[in-house]
Design a protein around this motif. Structure first.
Motif, short mmCIF file in Angstrom:
data_model
loop_
_atom_site.label_atom_id
_atom_site.label_comp_id
_atom_site.label_asym_id
_atom_site.label_seq_id
_atom_site.Cartn_x
_atom_site.Cartn_y
_atom_site.Cartn_z
N UNK A 60 0.80 -1.22 0.00
CA UNK A 60 0.00 0.00 0.00
C UNK A 60 0.84 1.28 0.00
N UNK A 61 2.13 1.15 0.23
CA UNK A 61 2.99 2.33 0.24
C UNK A 61 2.86 3.16 1.50
N UNK A 62 2.61 2.51 2.64
CA UNK A 62 2.50 3.24 3.90
C UNK A 62 3.76 3.01 4.73
N UNK A 63 3.97 3.89 5.69
CA UNK A 63 5.04 3.68 6.66
C UNK A 63 4.59 2.60 7.63
N UNK A 64 5.58 1.99 8.27
CA UNK A 64 5.26 0.95 9.24
C UNK A 64 6.23 1.01 10.41
N UNK A 65 5.70 0.72 11.57
CA UNK A 65 6.51 0.58 12.78
C UNK A 65 6.44 -0.89 13.16
N UNK A 66 7.55 -1.58 13.02
CA UNK A 66 7.61 -3.02 13.26
C UNK A 66 7.97 -3.29 14.71
N UNK A 67 6.98 -3.16 15.59
CA UNK A 67 7.20 -3.40 17.02
C UNK A 67 7.61 -4.84 17.29
N UNK A 68 7.07 -5.77 16.53
CA UNK A 68 7.35 -7.19 16.76
C UNK A 68 8.85 -7.43 16.68
N UNK A 69 9.50 -6.88 15.67
CA UNK A 69 10.94 -7.06 15.50
C UNK A 69 11.73 -6.18 16.45
N UNK A 70 11.35 -4.91 16.54
CA UNK A 70 12.09 -3.96 17.38
C UNK A 70 12.17 -4.42 18.83
N UNK A 71 11.06 -4.87 19.36
CA UNK A 71 11.06 -5.27 20.77
C UNK A 71 11.91 -6.51 21.00
N UNK A 72 11.91 -7.41 20.06
CA UNK A 72 12.69 -8.64 20.23
C UNK A 72 14.17 -8.41 19.97
N UNK A 73 14.49 -7.37 19.21
CA UNK A 73 15.89 -7.04 18.96
C UNK A 73 16.54 -6.32 20.14
N UNK A 74 15.72 -5.76 21.01
CA UNK A 74 16.26 -5.04 22.16
C UNK A 74 16.42 -6.01 23.33
N UNK A 75 16.53 -5.47 24.51
CA UNK A 75 16.70 -6.29 25.73
C UNK A 75 15.53 -7.25 25.89
N UNK A 76 15.45 -7.89 27.01
CA UNK A 76 14.35 -8.81 27.31
C UNK A 76 13.03 -8.07 27.13
N UNK A 77 12.28 -8.43 26.10
CA UNK A 77 11.08 -7.68 25.76
C UNK A 77 9.92 -7.91 26.73
N UNK A 78 10.02 -8.88 27.62
CA UNK A 78 8.91 -9.13 28.55
C UNK A 78 8.63 -7.92 29.44
N UNK A 79 9.63 -7.08 29.67
CA UNK A 79 9.40 -5.90 30.49
C UNK A 79 8.52 -4.87 29.78
N UNK A 80 8.36 -5.01 28.48
CA UNK A 80 7.49 -4.11 27.71
C UNK A 80 6.02 -4.54 27.76
N UNK A 81 5.77 -5.71 28.38
CA UNK A 81 4.42 -6.26 28.39
C UNK A 81 3.96 -6.46 29.83
N UNK A 82 2.74 -6.04 30.11
CA UNK A 82 2.24 -6.13 31.49
C UNK A 82 1.82 -7.56 31.85
N UNK A 83 1.36 -8.30 30.88
CA UNK A 83 0.85 -9.65 31.15
C UNK A 83 1.32 -10.66 30.10
N UNK A 84 2.30 -10.28 29.32
CA UNK A 84 2.78 -11.13 28.24
C UNK A 84 2.19 -10.76 26.90
N UNK A 85 1.10 -9.98 26.91
CA UNK A 85 0.41 -9.60 25.67
C UNK A 85 0.25 -8.08 25.52
N UNK A 86 -0.20 -7.44 26.59
CA UNK A 86 -0.51 -6.00 26.52
C UNK A 86 0.68 -5.17 27.01
N UNK A 87 0.78 -3.96 26.44
CA UNK A 87 1.90 -3.09 26.78
C UNK A 87 1.87 -2.66 28.25
#
Length: 135
Positions: A60-87
């Motif tokens: 579609x030619x839109x910008x995208x923010x790939x949180x799935x990759x970004x969060x996993x590329x950084x430190x332990x991403x579990x701290x970004x989630x309150x219950x494993x699913x929600x931020x």
């Protein structure tokens, strides 16, 4: 969603898609068990949704923010989630820190329609906002 936005005259260059966040299966499984069920989501499946979102953005030619990759590329991403699913609050900050530059890029060339807030007369703001006098 992108097609609908286009149908109401929002061009694709104004759209930012955001992939789902990764899923911390161990934390989400604990939540599921507390609710009397078994693990009902897998991070690998969330990754398929994220890849589909990436493909839609490309098609579609839109910008995208790939949180799935970004969060996993950084430190332990579990701290970004309150219950494993929600931020969590930290996850919201992570989202903001990556989304804000994309938004700034999109709005930086837009004209200001209202005066800068410091230029609004406190005593009679309508004078500044309606252009009916000095401020």
């Amino acid at each position: 969603m992108v097609q609908y936005l286009k149908s109401v005259d929002i061009p694709e260059n104004r759209v930012i898609l955001i992939t789902p966040t990764p899923l911390c299966e161990t934390a989400w499984e604990k939540q599921c068990i507390m609710q009397g069920c078994k693990l009902n989501r897998l991070n690998s499946v969330v990754g398929e949704y994220a890849n589909a979102c990436l493909q839609v953005a490309q098609d579609c030619g839109t910008d995208i923010l790939d949180l799935w990759t970004l969060m996993q590329d950084s430190q332990d991403f579990s701290s970004y989630l309150s219950d494993g699913l929600h931020l969590s609050p930290k996850g919201n900050e992570f989202l903001f820190s990556h989304l804000w530059p994309l938004i700034e890029k999109k709005v930086s060339s837009l004209p200001l329609l209202l005066p800068y807030w410091r230029d609004v007369a406190e005593a009679k703001p309508e004078l500044s906002l309606l252009g009916d006098g000095d401020h």
